[in-house]
Design a protein around this motif. Structure first.
Motif, PDB file in Angstrom:
ATOM      1  N   VAL A  26       0.846  -1.297   0.037  1.00  0.00           N
ATOM      2  CA  VAL A  26       0.081   0.057   0.204  1.00  0.00           C
ATOM      3  C   VAL A  26       0.833   1.318   0.011  1.00  0.00           C
ATOM      4  N   ARG A  27       1.932   1.150   0.857  1.00  0.00           N
ATOM      5  CA  ARG A  27       2.805   2.586   0.826  1.00  0.00           C
ATOM      6  C   ARG A  27       3.586   2.625  -0.558  1.00  0.00           C
ATOM      7  N   ALA A  28       4.028   1.325  -1.170  1.00  0.00           N
ATOM      8  CA  ALA A  28       4.586   1.480  -2.404  1.00  0.00           C
ATOM      9  C   ALA A  28       3.762   2.004  -3.351  1.00  0.00           C
ATOM     10  N   LEU A  29       2.402   1.681  -3.415  1.00  0.00           N
ATOM     11  CA  LEU A  29       1.629   2.306  -4.373  1.00  0.00           C
ATOM     12  C   LEU A  29       1.465   3.653  -4.109  1.00  0.00           C
ATOM     13  N   LYS A  30       1.217   4.008  -3.030  1.00  0.00           N
ATOM     14  CA  LYS A  30       1.008   5.620  -2.879  1.00  0.00           C
ATOM     15  C   LYS A  30       2.554   6.420  -3.304  1.00  0.00           C
ATOM     16  N   LEU A  31       3.535   5.745  -3.317  1.00  0.00           N
ATOM     17  CA  LEU A  31       4.773   6.238  -3.679  1.00  0.00           C
ATOM     18  C   LEU A  31       4.872   6.280  -5.183  1.00  0.00           C
ATOM     19  N   TYR A  33       2.417   6.243  -7.302  1.00  0.00           N
ATOM     20  CA  TYR A  33       1.498   7.148  -7.879  1.00  0.00           C
ATOM     21  C   TYR A  33       2.102   8.534  -7.869  1.00  0.00           C
ATOM     22  N   SER A  34       2.874   9.130  -6.856  1.00  0.00           N
ATOM     23  CA  SER A  34       3.436  10.339  -6.715  1.00  0.00           C
ATOM     24  C   SER A  34       4.445  10.588  -7.726  1.00  0.00           C
ATOM     25  N   THR A  35       4.811   9.749  -8.257  1.00  0.00           N
ATOM     26  CA  THR A  35       6.251   9.810  -9.180  1.00  0.00           C
ATOM     27  C   THR A  35       5.955  10.436 -10.634  1.00  0.00           C
ATOM     28  N   GLN A  39       3.485   8.937 -14.290  1.00  0.00           N
ATOM     29  CA  GLN A  39       2.879   9.606 -15.269  1.00  0.00           C
ATOM     30  C   GLN A  39       3.326   9.350 -16.594  1.00  0.00           C
ATOM     31  N   LEU A  40       4.785   9.096 -16.889  1.00  0.00           N
ATOM     32  CA  LEU A  40       5.218   8.612 -18.004  1.00  0.00           C
ATOM     33  C   LEU A  40       4.778   7.272 -18.352  1.00  0.00           C
ATOM     34  N   GLU A  63      14.316   8.543  -8.823  1.00  0.00           N
ATOM     35  CA  GLU A  63      13.477   9.437  -8.463  1.00  0.00           C
ATOM     36  C   GLU A  63      13.313   9.619  -6.975  1.00  0.00           C
ATOM     37  N   LEU A  64      12.789   8.620  -6.448  1.00  0.00           N
ATOM     38  CA  LEU A  64      12.318   8.904  -4.998  1.00  0.00           C
ATOM     39  C   LEU A  64      13.750   9.328  -4.169  1.00  0.00           C
ATOM     40  N   ARG A  65      14.939   8.994  -4.504  1.00  0.00           N
ATOM     41  CA  ARG A  65      16.220   9.379  -3.863  1.00  0.00           C
ATOM     42  C   ARG A  65      16.204  10.589  -3.854  1.00  0.00           C
TER      43      ARG A  65
END
Length: 67
Positions: A26-31, A33-35, A39-40, A63-65
């Motif tokens: 669930v946390r990974a999914l939220k992360l 979707y925020s990237t 979108q690409l 990207e997350l880093r």
């Protein structure tokens, strides 16, 4: 790419991301979707749907880093 195929690809990517970050799916999914990478991935013109799941996860981690 058919939407159903893309959904399965996204699911694999999210699970790989969860494992790499040692977080819940669930946390990974939220992360995910925020990237910008998400979108690409959903933009058929980007061609990212053809990338391997591993390459996408590596780019997501980069990207997350940076955030």
């Amino acid at each position: 790419m058919q939407r159903e195929v893309l959904w399965r690809k996204e699911a694999r990517i999210v699970m790989m991301l969860a494992n790499a970050l040692e977080v819940t799916p669930v946390r990974a999914l939220k992360l995910f979707y925020s990237t910008k990478m998400h979108q690409l991935l959903i933009d058929e013109r980007s061609g990212m749907q053809l990338w391997s799941d591993g390459d996408i996860v590596d780019s997501l981690l980069g990207e997350l880093r940076e955030q």
